[in-house]
Design a protein around this motif. Structure first.
Motif, PDB file in Angstrom:
ATOM      1  N   ILE A  31     -19.918 -22.894  75.370  1.00 14.11           N
ATOM      2  CA  ILE A  31     -20.593 -22.681  74.083  1.00 14.11           C
ATOM      3  C   ILE A  31     -21.950 -21.989  74.214  1.00 14.11           C
ATOM      4  CG2 ILE A  31     -19.426 -24.579  72.917  1.00 14.11           C
ATOM      5  CD1 ILE A  31     -21.879 -26.292  73.396  1.00 14.11           C
ATOM      6  N   GLN A  32     -22.285 -21.468  75.403  1.00 14.78           N
ATOM      7  CA  GLN A  32     -23.561 -20.777  75.617  1.00 14.78           C
ATOM      8  C   GLN A  32     -24.757 -21.620  75.173  1.00 14.78           C
ATOM      9  OE1 GLN A  32     -20.829 -18.133  74.725  1.00 14.78           O
ATOM     10  NE2 GLN A  32     -20.903 -18.684  76.884  1.00 14.78           N
ATOM     11  N   PHE A  89     -22.855 -35.796  67.524  1.00 16.66           N
ATOM     12  CA  PHE A  89     -23.823 -36.032  66.458  1.00 16.66           C
ATOM     13  C   PHE A  89     -25.063 -35.137  66.520  1.00 16.66           C
ATOM     14  CE2 PHE A  89     -21.524 -40.101  66.871  1.00 16.66           C
ATOM     15  CZ  PHE A  89     -21.057 -40.207  65.573  1.00 16.66           C
ATOM     16  N   ALA A  90     -25.342 -34.536  67.680  1.00 15.32           N
ATOM     17  CA  ALA A  90     -26.533 -33.697  67.798  1.00 15.32           C
ATOM     18  C   ALA A  90     -26.214 -32.209  67.877  1.00 15.32           C
ATOM     19  CB  ALA A  90     -27.349 -34.115  69.032  1.00 15.32           C
ATOM     20  N   TYR A  91     -25.135 -31.839  68.591  1.00 17.42           N
ATOM     21  CA  TYR A  91     -24.854 -30.425  68.820  1.00 17.42           C
ATOM     22  C   TYR A  91     -23.785 -29.856  67.886  1.00 17.42           C
ATOM     23  CZ  TYR A  91     -27.478 -31.108  73.158  1.00 17.42           C
ATOM     24  OH  TYR A  91     -28.451 -31.406  74.081  1.00 17.42           O
ATOM     25  N   ARG A  92     -22.738 -30.619  67.612  1.00 16.53           N
ATOM     26  CA  ARG A  92     -21.653 -30.071  66.803  1.00 16.53           C
ATOM     27  C   ARG A  92     -22.113 -29.632  65.418  1.00 16.53           C
ATOM     28  NH1 ARG A  92     -15.913 -33.122  66.506  1.00 16.53           N
ATOM     29  NH2 ARG A  92     -16.339 -33.080  68.759  1.00 16.53           N
ATOM     30  N   PRO A  98     -28.578 -20.852  64.242  1.00 21.28           N
ATOM     31  CA  PRO A  98     -29.225 -19.973  65.238  1.00 21.28           C
ATOM     32  C   PRO A  98     -29.437 -20.716  66.555  1.00 21.28           C
ATOM     33  CG  PRO A  98     -30.321 -19.801  63.118  1.00 21.28           C
ATOM     34  CD  PRO A  98     -29.325 -20.922  62.989  1.00 21.28           C
ATOM     35  N   ARG A  99     -29.439 -19.976  67.642  1.00 21.75           N
ATOM     36  CA  ARG A  99     -29.451 -20.597  68.964  1.00 21.75           C
ATOM     37  C   ARG A  99     -30.696 -21.430  69.223  1.00 21.75           C
ATOM     38  NH1 ARG A  99     -26.696 -16.651  73.491  1.00 21.75           N
ATOM     39  NH2 ARG A  99     -24.688 -16.380  72.461  1.00 21.75           N
ATOM     40  N   LEU A 100     -31.788 -21.111  68.525  1.00 22.08           N
ATOM     41  CA  LEU A 100     -33.007 -21.863  68.742  1.00 22.08           C
ATOM     42  C   LEU A 100     -32.868 -23.314  68.285  1.00 22.08           C
ATOM     43  CD1 LEU A 100     -35.912 -21.654  69.744  1.00 22.08           C
ATOM     44  CD2 LEU A 100     -36.598 -21.036  67.413  1.00 22.08           C
ATOM     45  N   ALA A 101     -32.063 -23.558  67.250  1.00 28.33           N
ATOM     46  CA  ALA A 101     -31.930 -24.917  66.705  1.00 28.33           C
ATOM     47  C   ALA A 101     -31.321 -25.891  67.710  1.00 28.33           C
ATOM     48  CB  ALA A 101     -31.116 -24.873  65.418  1.00 28.33           C
TER      49      ALA A 101
END
Length: 314
Positions: A31-32, A89-92, A98-101
């Protein structure tokens, strides 16, 4: 013999970094995401192994050899459960953000896990206070006097770390290249949308990637405890940065590169403390030289030693 001893020490330290770095690589390849909380998964795995030994009544003394697999299983269960919960719960929810989030979220999760372990261990009856370094159990055959091979002394923990890396590396190679789930991971890494259209459950594959990385981090946590005889709630921060450095050094997204990068980084650290004379040498400068190596690699060979294996997605 001092040079050879330092080389062996560097290889064992590098094997520790490589075990953590492979976890970075597996997740990043899918998922980079640069999961800066992965160092804390390593720390949680070490505390999970310690908690397992305490639940079995091993508080002090030398534990029998069979406690090693029991503690490994306990550490893996704690680490993989933590990683799966973090992913869910945090990443999905931020997968399309945006990638920064997710990067900022990973830093927040890292701090949360540190503070959770620090406060949790001090509140549970029978568990030691984790606000300072916590002694890690000694285990029969895996800790104790060094093994003498001629004039070379091999630390038992170093033998365990290197053997664990070799076994995990072989298992991961077989899993990724020879199993149906591993091929699904490769397909998801190349193009998740097309993989989904072909019937692959992309969410499940991502969970598997997080679980695999966490299991390897738990093995590294066990190796760290055996090597240093204690663990600390802050130990994941620097170890995670070193593992990320190893992943970049070998080639981000490249599993073989993560292993090579970890070994090279460990040897460079060990050799720098021995071969660099004067005030810029010694153990206190090992972290400096590790990150100097990272800067040099980013400047002169940003794709890493073995080349990055990341697909540019439209």
């Amino acid at each position: 013999m001092a040079f050879l001893d330092q080389l062996i020490n560097g290889l064992s330290l590098g094997a520790l970094y490589a075990l953590i770095a492979v976890g970075y690589t597996v997740v990043y390849g899918i998922i980079q995401l640069i999961n800066f909380a992965h160092g804390e998964i390593f720390m949680v795995g070490a505390f999970g192994a310690l908690a397992t030994s305490l639940l079995f009544g091993r508080n002090g003394g030398v534990a029998p050899w069979w406690m090693l697999p029991v503690m490994l299983i306990g550490g893996m269960l704690v680490a993989t459960s933590t990683a799966v919960l973090i992913e869910r719960f945090a990443y999905r929810p931020l997968r399309s953000a945006p990638r920064l989030a997710p990067l900022i979220t990973a830093i927040g999760v890292s701090i949360f896990l540190q503070e959770f372990v620090r406060l949790f261990f001090g509140q549970v009856p029978g568990f030691p206070d984790a606000k300072a370094a916590v002694p890690f159990p000694e285990i029969e055959f895996f800790t104790g006097p060094p093994v003498q091979l001629g004039s070379v002394a091999l630390q038992r923990s170093a033998i365990f770390t290197v053997c664990a890396l070799a076994l995990c590396w072989m298992f991961l190679w077989y899993f990724v290249n020879r199993t149906r789930l591993g091929r699904a991971m490769q397909a998801t890494s190349q193009d998740p949308d097309t993989a989904r259209l072909m019937g692959i459950d992309v969410d499940r594959i991502i969970v598997v990637a997080f679980a695999l990385g966490a299991a390897l981090a738990a093995v590294a946590g066990m190796a760290h405890g055996l090597r240093y005889a204690n663990i600390d709630f802050r130990m994941g921060f620097l170890a995670g940065l070193k593992a990320f450095t190893a992943a970049v050094l070998g080639g981000i997204g490249n599993i073989n590169g993560a292993v090579v990068g970890g070994l090279v980084l460990g040897v460079v650290e060990a050799m720098a403390t021995t071969l660099i004379p004067g005030q810029f040498g010694g153990p206190s400068w090992k972290d400096v030289w590790a990150f100097v190596l990272l800067i040099l690699i980013l400047v002169f060979r940003p794709q890493g030693l073995l080349g990055a294996k990341v697909v540019d997605r439209a």
